[in-house]
Motif scaffolding. Sequence first.
Motif, short mmCIF file in Angstrom:
data_model
loop_
_atom_site.label_atom_id
_atom_site.label_comp_id
_atom_site.label_asym_id
_atom_site.label_seq_id
_atom_site.Cartn_x
_atom_site.Cartn_y
_atom_site.Cartn_z
N GLU A 182 18.89 -19.54 29.68
CA GLU A 182 18.96 -20.07 28.32
C GLU A 182 17.63 -20.62 27.84
O GLU A 182 17.29 -20.54 26.67
N ALA A 183 16.88 -21.21 28.79
CA ALA A 183 15.61 -21.82 28.41
C ALA A 183 14.57 -20.73 28.12
O ALA A 183 13.78 -20.85 27.20
N ARG A 184 14.62 -19.65 28.91
CA ARG A 184 13.62 -18.59 28.76
C ARG A 184 13.97 -17.63 27.63
O ARG A 184 13.10 -17.14 26.93
N PHE A 185 15.25 -17.34 27.46
CA PHE A 185 15.68 -16.37 26.44
C PHE A 185 16.75 -16.98 25.54
O PHE A 185 17.92 -16.59 25.60
N PRO A 186 16.36 -17.92 24.68
CA PRO A 186 17.38 -18.56 23.83
C PRO A 186 18.18 -17.55 23.00
O PRO A 186 19.36 -17.76 22.73
N TRP A 187 17.55 -16.42 22.63
CA TRP A 187 18.27 -15.43 21.81
C TRP A 187 19.46 -14.86 22.58
O TRP A 187 20.47 -14.48 22.00
N TYR A 188 19.32 -14.80 23.91
CA TYR A 188 20.39 -14.21 24.71
C TYR A 188 21.66 -15.07 24.63
O TYR A 188 22.77 -14.54 24.54
N VAL A 189 21.47 -16.38 24.65
CA VAL A 189 22.63 -17.27 24.54
C VAL A 189 23.24 -17.15 23.15
O VAL A 189 24.47 -17.15 22.99
N GLN A 190 22.37 -17.02 22.13
CA GLN A 190 22.87 -16.90 20.76
C GLN A 190 23.70 -15.63 20.59
O GLN A 190 24.65 -15.60 19.83
N LEU A 191 23.31 -14.61 21.35
CA LEU A 191 24.06 -13.36 21.32
C LEU A 191 25.55 -13.58 21.60
O LEU A 191 26.41 -12.87 21.09
N TRP A 192 25.84 -14.56 22.42
CA TRP A 192 27.24 -14.85 22.77
C TRP A 192 27.79 -15.97 21.90
O TRP A 192 28.86 -16.50 22.19
N GLY A 193 27.05 -16.37 20.89
CA GLY A 193 27.53 -17.43 20.01
C GLY A 193 27.17 -18.82 20.50
O GLY A 193 27.68 -19.80 19.99
N GLY A 194 26.30 -18.91 21.52
CA GLY A 194 25.89 -20.23 22.03
C GLY A 194 26.44 -20.47 23.43
O GLY A 194 27.22 -19.68 23.96
N ARG A 195 26.01 -21.59 24.01
CA ARG A 195 26.36 -21.92 25.39
C ARG A 195 27.87 -22.15 25.55
O ARG A 195 28.48 -21.70 26.51
N GLN A 196 28.46 -22.90 24.62
CA GLN A 196 29.89 -23.20 24.76
C GLN A 196 30.74 -21.99 24.46
O GLN A 196 31.79 -21.79 25.07
N SER A 197 30.27 -21.17 23.52
CA SER A 197 31.00 -19.94 23.23
C SER A 197 30.97 -19.02 24.46
O SER A 197 31.99 -18.43 24.82
N ALA A 198 29.80 -18.96 25.13
CA ALA A 198 29.71 -18.13 26.35
C ALA A 198 30.69 -18.66 27.40
O ALA A 198 31.37 -17.88 28.08
#
Length: 496
Positions: A182-198
Motif C-alpha cells: 500500500e505504501a509503495r503502490f497506493p493506486w493498487y489499494v485504490q483499485l480495490w476501493g481502499g484498504r477497508q474495501s479490500a
Amino acid sequence: MTELDFPAWLRIEHWLNVLFITLLIRSGIEILASYPKLFWRDDSKPGEEWARFTRKTMPTDKLYDTLDEEESYSSIIALPGHKKLGMGRHWHFVSVMGWILVGVAYYVLLFATGQWRRYIPMSWSIVPEAWTDVVTYLSFNLPPLLPGEPLDAIQKLTYAGVIFLLAPFQILTGAAQSPAVEARFPWYVQLWGGRQSARSLHFLGLLAFIVFIIVHLFMVFFWSWGQLNALMIFGHVHNLNWAIGCSFGIIAGIVAIHVAATVWSLRSPRSVQKVLGAIVRQARLGLLRPMTSRQDYSNRTISGEHRVNGKPPDCTAYKVMAVHNFADWRLDVGGLVENPRQFTLDDLRGMREKQDQTVLHNCVQGWSSIGKWSGLPLRDLVAAVRPLPDAKYICFLTMQETGRDDPSAEGVGQFYEVLDLSLADDPQTLLAYEMNGDPLPIKHGAPLRLRVENQVGFKMAKWIDRMEFIDDYSAIGKGMGGWREDNVFYDKDVEV
Ligand SMILES: Nc1nc2c(c(=O)[nH]1)N[C@H]1C(S)=C(S)[C@@H](COP(=O)(O)O)O[C@H]1N2
Ligand SMILES: [Mo]
C-alpha cells in the motif's frame, strides 16, 4: 459417467489444497477476531461498519483503544482461537505461501497437460445451460452432463470460477492489505476501493469459498462419495469400501494437522513464532522490504477521527511535562553512535524544515485511518548522531509502562520497538511531532512518535524518549525485537 481420469499430480494437489485452504480459513477467522468489524471506508469510523461479529459495546465516557474491541473466538473455528492474533498471522502467512506454491504448480501442470480443457468453457452457450442446470438442481433433479465431459455446465463454470477467479481474487485482495504494498503502490489499494474495501472483499471471498466447499461436499456425497473419492485418491474406481476408508483417513490426517497446529500455538507460541516466523521472514524481506513508502494522500481524505491504539503514560512526571507543552522533555540518543546527545523538541523542530506526509495507517488488527504527520525524517537525526559501523538496529524506548498504564494489556514493562537501521533511510520514515497540523495529541504519542510507513502500526512507537543504536536485541526485553513481539508473538519485521 465419462471417466474422471485425474492424473496423480492433480490428486495430490487436490488434497494439499484442502489442507491449505482450511488452514487459511481458520487462521483468517483468528485475524478477523482481532477486529471483528468490516468497513468500506478507510477511516474505520466506529458505527459505520457494515458487518460486525461481536456483541461488545464500547464505552462513550472514557478513552478506549481498538485492542478493547478484540474478540476471543473458539479454537473450533479459529486457528488457534482465544485472542491469539500473532499466532493467527503466522499460520495465515505460512499457509498462503504453501497455497501459492501449490497453486502455481497446479496452473503450470493444468496447462502443460491439457487438463485445463476440463474447466475452461469454450463456448458462451454454457451460460444459459448452466442456468437451466441450476433450475434443474433446485427442482431436485440431476441435469445432463456436457457431451463427452464428466461435468455438467454449472459445475464446469463453478470450477472455472473458483480456480481462475476466486483464488486469484483472494490473493490480490490479500496483497492489497499489506502496508508495504500500500505504501509503495497506493493506486493498487485504490483499485480495490481502499484498504477497508479490500479487507471486506477478502472476507466476501472467504464466504464464497465456504459456500463452494459446502456445496462441493454435498454434491460429492450426493453423486457417490465412494466413487468420486476413489477417483480422487487412486485415479480409478476399484474397491469402494477401501476408497471410503481412505477418504476418511485423509480427512482425519488433515484434522490431526489442525489439532496439532492449534495445540502447538496455544502451548508454546514462542516456538511457533520462531519457526514459522523464520520461514515467512525470508519471503517478506525479499519481496516486500524493497517497497518503500511513496504516499501522498490528498488533504480531503484525512480521517476526521484517527483511530487509537495504546494507552498513554499514566504518571505524574508525564502529565506535568504535558502541561508544560513538553518543554522539559528530552530525547536521549545513544548507544553505538559517535555523537550521543540529547534533543529538546525545539532542537528537533530546528534541525530542518518539517516534512509532511499524508498516509494510510495500517493497524495489525485490520483497521486503518488516514492522517497527516509532520516532523523530522529519521535519517536526518541518524546523520546527526553518526552511527558506528556495527550499529544494525535502533531501539525506540517509550515513557509507557504497559503494566501501569494498561492493566488489561497482555504483558508488563516498558513499551519498546526495534527497527532495522536500514529502514531509517526511507524518505517517509519520520519522527513525528505534529499530526493534522497541530502538535501531536497525547493519545497519538505526544510529544514524539515514530512513523514507518511500509510497516504495520505497532512498530510506530508513541511517547518516545530514548533511542539506542544497537547491534543485537536479544538481551532487550524477552529478546524478540519489541514489546509486542515479546508479549503477543508478532514478527519483528512487518511489511505485512
Ligand atoms: N508506546 C506505544 N506505541 C504504540 C502502541 C502502544 O501500545 N504503545 N501501539 C501501536 C499500535 S498497535 C498502533 S496501531 C499505533 C496506533 O497509532 P495511533 O494511536 O496514533 O493511531 O501505535 C503503535 N504505537
Ligand atoms: Mo495496531
